[in-house]
Design a protein around this motif. Structure first.
Motif, PDB file in Angstrom:
ATOM      1  N   ASP A   1       8.366   9.423   4.493  1.00  0.00           N
ATOM      2  CA  ASP A   1       8.691  10.616   3.555  1.00  0.00           C
ATOM      3  C   ASP A   1       9.861   8.969   2.797  1.00  0.00           C
ATOM      4  OD1 ASP A   1      11.981  11.617   3.100  1.00  0.00           O
ATOM      5  OD2 ASP A   1      11.090  13.256   4.617  1.00  0.00           O
ATOM      6  N   PRO A   2      10.017   9.751   1.113  1.00  0.00           N
ATOM      7  CA  PRO A   2      10.661   8.653   0.144  1.00  0.00           C
ATOM      8  C   PRO A   2      11.998   8.824   0.659  1.00  0.00           C
ATOM      9  CG  PRO A   2      10.282  10.855  -0.433  1.00  0.00           C
ATOM     10  CD  PRO A   2       9.700  11.588   0.491  1.00  0.00           C
ATOM     11  N   ALA A   3      12.372   9.150   0.980  1.00  0.00           N
ATOM     12  CA  ALA A   3      14.575   9.100   1.646  1.00  0.00           C
ATOM     13  C   ALA A   3      14.082   7.832   3.446  1.00  0.00           C
ATOM     14  CB  ALA A   3      14.956  10.014   2.155  1.00  0.00           C
ATOM     15  N   GLY A   4      12.564   7.493   3.302  1.00  0.00           N
ATOM     16  CA  GLY A   4      12.567   6.541   5.031  1.00  0.00           C
ATOM     17  C   GLY A   4      12.481   5.251   4.167  1.00  0.00           C
ATOM     18  N   VAL A   5      11.816   3.994   5.085  1.00  0.00           N
ATOM     19  CA  VAL A   5      11.935   2.538   4.862  1.00  0.00           C
ATOM     20  C   VAL A   5      10.108   2.710   4.331  1.00  0.00           C
ATOM     21  CG1 VAL A   5      13.236   1.491   6.652  1.00  0.00           C
ATOM     22  CG2 VAL A   5      11.197   2.581   7.514  1.00  0.00           C
ATOM     23  N   GLY A   6       9.318   3.064   4.191  1.00  0.00           N
ATOM     24  CA  GLY A   6       7.484   3.317   4.022  1.00  0.00           C
ATOM     25  C   GLY A   6       8.184   2.979   2.086  1.00  0.00           C
ATOM     26  N   PRO A   7       8.111   3.297   1.020  1.00  0.00           N
ATOM     27  CA  PRO A   7       8.742   3.279  -0.354  1.00  0.00           C
ATOM     28  C   PRO A   7       8.923   1.456   0.102  1.00  0.00           C
ATOM     29  CG  PRO A   7       9.476   5.497   0.094  1.00  0.00           C
ATOM     30  CD  PRO A   7       9.577   4.131   1.669  1.00  0.00           C
ATOM     31  N   GLU A   8      10.197   1.261   0.635  1.00  0.00           N
ATOM     32  CA  GLU A   8      10.455  -0.180   0.216  1.00  0.00           C
ATOM     33  C   GLU A   8       9.153  -1.622   1.237  1.00  0.00           C
ATOM     34  OE1 GLU A   8      14.137  -1.491   3.078  1.00  0.00           O
ATOM     35  OE2 GLU A   8      14.353   0.572   2.935  1.00  0.00           O
ATOM     36  N   LEU A   9       8.918  -1.179   2.183  1.00  0.00           N
ATOM     37  CA  LEU A   9       7.747  -1.958   2.543  1.00  0.00           C
ATOM     38  C   LEU A   9       6.126  -1.700   2.188  1.00  0.00           C
ATOM     39  CD1 LEU A   9       8.630  -0.276   6.517  1.00  0.00           C
ATOM     40  CD2 LEU A   9      10.138  -2.705   5.413  1.00  0.00           C
ATOM     41  N   ILE A  10       6.263  -0.650   1.593  1.00  0.00           N
ATOM     42  CA  ILE A  10       4.880  -0.662   0.640  1.00  0.00           C
ATOM     43  C   ILE A  10       5.172  -2.001  -0.523  1.00  0.00           C
ATOM     44  CG2 ILE A  10       3.920   0.003  -1.273  1.00  0.00           C
ATOM     45  CD1 ILE A  10       4.360   2.668   1.054  1.00  0.00           C
ATOM     46  N   ALA A  11       6.375  -1.828  -1.261  1.00  0.00           N
ATOM     47  CA  ALA A  11       6.675  -2.754  -2.111  1.00  0.00           C
ATOM     48  C   ALA A  11       6.693  -4.123  -1.323  1.00  0.00           C
ATOM     49  CB  ALA A  11       7.613  -2.162  -2.570  1.00  0.00           C
ATOM     50  N   ALA A  12       7.145  -4.701  -0.294  1.00  0.00           N
ATOM     51  CA  ALA A  12       7.378  -5.602   0.401  1.00  0.00           C
ATOM     52  C   ALA A  12       5.857  -6.050   0.457  1.00  0.00           C
ATOM     53  CB  ALA A  12       8.236  -5.744   1.991  1.00  0.00           C
ATOM     54  N   ALA A  13       5.013  -5.137   1.247  1.00  0.00           N
ATOM     55  CA  ALA A  13       3.285  -5.657   1.941  1.00  0.00           C
ATOM     56  C   ALA A  13       3.083  -6.473   1.161  1.00  0.00           C
ATOM     57  CB  ALA A  13       3.093  -4.921   2.059  1.00  0.00           C
TER      58      ALA A  13
ATOM     59  N   GLU B   1       4.449  -5.847  14.790  1.00  0.00           N
ATOM     60  CA  GLU B   1       3.527  -5.990  14.547  1.00  0.00           C
ATOM     61  C   GLU B   1       2.287  -4.541  15.024  1.00  0.00           C
ATOM     62  OE1 GLU B   1       1.269 -10.393  13.620  1.00  0.00           O
ATOM     63  OE2 GLU B   1       3.109 -10.666  14.834  1.00  0.00           O
ATOM     64  N   GLY B   2       3.326  -3.734  15.670  1.00  0.00           N
ATOM     65  CA  GLY B   2       2.071  -2.764  16.102  1.00  0.00           C
ATOM     66  C   GLY B   2       1.788  -1.958  14.856  1.00  0.00           C
ATOM     67  N   VAL B   3       0.140  -1.937  15.184  1.00  0.00           N
ATOM     68  CA  VAL B   3      -0.543  -0.403  13.692  1.00  0.00           C
ATOM     69  C   VAL B   3      -1.220   0.720  14.955  1.00  0.00           C
ATOM     70  CG1 VAL B   3      -2.996  -0.693  12.744  1.00  0.00           C
ATOM     71  CG2 VAL B   3      -1.116  -2.414  13.232  1.00  0.00           C
ATOM     72  N   ASN B   4      -0.994   2.184  14.318  1.00  0.00           N
ATOM     73  CA  ASN B   4      -1.260   2.805  14.979  1.00  0.00           C
ATOM     74  C   ASN B   4      -2.717   3.315  14.770  1.00  0.00           C
ATOM     75  OD1 ASN B   4      -2.049   5.578  15.847  1.00  0.00           O
ATOM     76  ND2 ASN B   4      -0.359   6.316  15.938  1.00  0.00           N
ATOM     77  N   VAL B   5      -4.410   3.341  15.275  1.00  0.00           N
ATOM     78  CA  VAL B   5      -5.415   3.228  15.034  1.00  0.00           C
ATOM     79  C   VAL B   5      -5.678   4.924  15.403  1.00  0.00           C
ATOM     80  CG1 VAL B   5      -7.497   2.163  14.156  1.00  0.00           C
ATOM     81  CG2 VAL B   5      -5.577   0.865  14.930  1.00  0.00           C
ATOM     82  N   THR B   6      -6.448   5.190  14.613  1.00  0.00           N
ATOM     83  CA  THR B   6      -7.013   6.179  14.658  1.00  0.00           C
ATOM     84  C   THR B   6      -8.242   6.296  15.134  1.00  0.00           C
ATOM     85  OG1 THR B   6      -5.327   8.239  14.081  1.00  0.00           O
ATOM     86  CG2 THR B   6      -7.334   8.890  14.527  1.00  0.00           C
TER      87      THR B   6
ATOM     88  N   LYS C   1      18.327  -0.164   3.409  1.00  0.00           N
ATOM     89  CA  LYS C   1      19.566  -1.603   3.631  1.00  0.00           C
ATOM     90  C   LYS C   1      19.083  -3.073   3.790  1.00  0.00           C
ATOM     91  CE  LYS C   1      22.673   1.499   5.737  1.00  0.00           C
ATOM     92  NZ  LYS C   1      23.306   1.708   7.601  1.00  0.00           N
ATOM     93  N   GLY C   2      17.731  -3.334   3.395  1.00  0.00           N
ATOM     94  CA  GLY C   2      16.767  -4.654   2.909  1.00  0.00           C
ATOM     95  C   GLY C   2      16.899  -5.011   4.286  1.00  0.00           C
ATOM     96  N   LEU C   3      17.029  -3.896   5.429  1.00  0.00           N
ATOM     97  CA  LEU C   3      17.208  -4.243   6.917  1.00  0.00           C
ATOM     98  C   LEU C   3      15.534  -4.477   7.646  1.00  0.00           C
ATOM     99  CD1 LEU C   3      20.165  -2.742   8.236  1.00  0.00           C
ATOM    100  CD2 LEU C   3      19.505  -5.322   7.390  1.00  0.00           C
ATOM    101  N   ALA C   4      15.188  -3.483   6.613  1.00  0.00           N
ATOM    102  CA  ALA C   4      13.427  -3.245   7.545  1.00  0.00           C
ATOM    103  C   ALA C   4      12.610  -4.211   7.348  1.00  0.00           C
ATOM    104  CB  ALA C   4      12.695  -2.085   7.387  1.00  0.00           C
ATOM    105  N   ASP C   5      11.977  -4.746   8.519  1.00  0.00           N
ATOM    106  CA  ASP C   5      10.870  -5.289   9.026  1.00  0.00           C
ATOM    107  C   ASP C   5       9.236  -5.039   8.550  1.00  0.00           C
ATOM    108  OD1 ASP C   5       8.627  -8.173   9.525  1.00  0.00           O
ATOM    109  OD2 ASP C   5      10.247  -8.511  11.342  1.00  0.00           O
ATOM    110  N   PRO C   6       9.017  -5.732   7.145  1.00  0.00           N
ATOM    111  CA  PRO C   6       7.248  -4.904   6.631  1.00  0.00           C
ATOM    112  C   PRO C   6       5.854  -5.670   7.850  1.00  0.00           C
ATOM    113  CG  PRO C   6       8.273  -7.431   5.502  1.00  0.00           C
ATOM    114  CD  PRO C   6       9.559  -6.698   6.437  1.00  0.00           C
ATOM    115  N   GLY C   7       6.208  -6.376   8.753  1.00  0.00           N
ATOM    116  CA  GLY C   7       5.399  -6.629   9.194  1.00  0.00           C
ATOM    117  C   GLY C   7       3.926  -5.344   9.989  1.00  0.00           C
ATOM    118  N   ALA C   8       4.997  -4.499  10.557  1.00  0.00           N
ATOM    119  CA  ALA C   8       3.556  -3.555  10.818  1.00  0.00           C
ATOM    120  C   ALA C   8       2.933  -2.985   9.764  1.00  0.00           C
ATOM    121  CB  ALA C   8       4.745  -2.457  11.912  1.00  0.00           C
ATOM    122  N   THR C   9       3.790  -2.545   8.501  1.00  0.00           N
ATOM    123  CA  THR C   9       2.399  -2.704   7.345  1.00  0.00           C
ATOM    124  C   THR C   9       1.727  -3.491   7.193  1.00  0.00           C
ATOM    125  OG1 THR C   9       4.651  -0.867   6.882  1.00  0.00           O
ATOM    126  CG2 THR C   9       3.242  -0.959   5.185  1.00  0.00           C
TER     127      THR C   9
END
Length: 334
Positions: A12-24, A283-288, A309-317
């Protein structure tokens, strides 16, 4: 395995996904990440990166193979679906973009154009408004691959623990009736195969959690542990699968106990997710498991409240991207 790239859906573009992808991508060298391409949302990711103060030059590409040419110095994003970046303000337009990205990413993995898929978090209720008919992304990807939903097994994996919920998004009151020997056998077999194929564990050790406190105490706290779970464990052992239990859940996740198994099969959602998130949240990952393609996802949600807000941790991504690459390599070597 020939050289290739993973594909990451936008979420969802309104969530933390886009910024965490960039951080990754910004951490690609330090974290030794495999090449990946994002399925759409170039403007969204550019804005998210800028908000976070990251230098993430973006290159729009038209095929995943182009990602290999530029990944070291630019983040490759597939040209196509895009939208506005409004963190913390989810809407129907954003849900449509999330679904378009997920659909494209799934097809690229299913067709073999990408090694596997990493899915960023979505808002299921909003997706339902734009025609998403599945309980979650796991079921969507399974259906696209022609796999029955019950054969797509969710495993939560972190540096210190792997857990599998045998029942997922159901009321706790419904769980006892859903726990059957067939369910335990079916999912345990899938987990054992995946641990060997995707994680390189020669003889996987499965710990089966009890349903009731103290494993039922000989029926005084419920009959399911003795009548259903114990016979299923015996059947697994007869097949050559190293399974133990039923283990009382209050002792299963202590440091000493965790050293005795490679994955814990749990009876319900929170029994599996609470210890994983307590120990390995960042660092938790959901694996199918059980799919013909590789699919991972960070084990957290859209986090609309902190998006932008720059607060989300990119570790899990980062962990989800790395794990998808490792599994893809192992599958290529088997």
């Amino acid at each position: 395995m020939s050289e290739g790239a993973l594909v990451v859906s936008l979420g969802d573009p309104a969530g933390v996904g886009p910024e965490l992808i960039a951080a990754a991508w910004a951490a690609r060298e330090a974290k030794l990440l495999p090449p990946f391409v994002v399925a759409g949302g170039a403007e969204v990711i550019a804005a998210a990166a800028q908000m976070r103060g990251l230098s993430v030059p973006i290159r729009e590409v038209f095929h995943p193979a182009e990602a290999l040419e530029c990944f070291d110095f630019m983040l490759p994003v597939l040209a196509g679906a895009d939208g506005d970046y409004r963190p913390g303000s989810p809407d129907r337009t954003g849900a449509e973009l999330a679904l378009a990205s997920l659909t494209e990413a799934t097809e690229l993995a299913r067709s073999g154009d990408c090694w596997g898929i990493v899915t960023a978090p979505i808002a299921k209720s909003l997706l339902a408004e734009v025609g998403f008919a599945h309980p979650g992304q796991t079921e969507f990807v399974a259906a696209a691959c022609g796999i029955a939903a019950e054969d797509a097994v969710m495993m939560l994996a972190g540096p210190t623990l792997r857990t599998v919920p045998l029942t997922v998004h159901v009321a706790l009151s419904a769980v006892p009736a859903l726990i059957t020997a067939d369910l335990i056998l079916r999912k345990a077999r899938i987990v054992a195969r995946a641990l060997a194929q995707d994680f390189g564990i020669d003889r996987p050790r499965l710990a089966i959690a009890a349903l009731n406190p103290h494993a039922g105490e000989d029926g005084r706290m419920g009959h399911e542990d003795g009548a259903v779970i114990t016979p299923a464990i015996a059947a697994l052992r007869a097949e050559g699968i190293e399974a133990t239990g039923p283990h009382p859940a209050d002792a299963l996740f202590t440091p000493r106990s965790r050293a005795t198994f490679d994955a814990a099969l749990c009876m319900y959602h929170d029994q599996a997710l609470v210890p994983l998130k307590a120990l390995d949240f960042d660092e938790g990952v959901n694996v199918t498991l059980g799919l013909p393609i590789v699919r991972t996802s960070p084990d957290h949600g859209t986090a609309f409240g902190i998006a932008g807000k720059g607060l989300a941790d990119p570790g899990a991504t980062i962990a989800a991207i790395r794990m998808a690459g490792e599994i893809a390599v192992r599958r290529g070597q088997t």
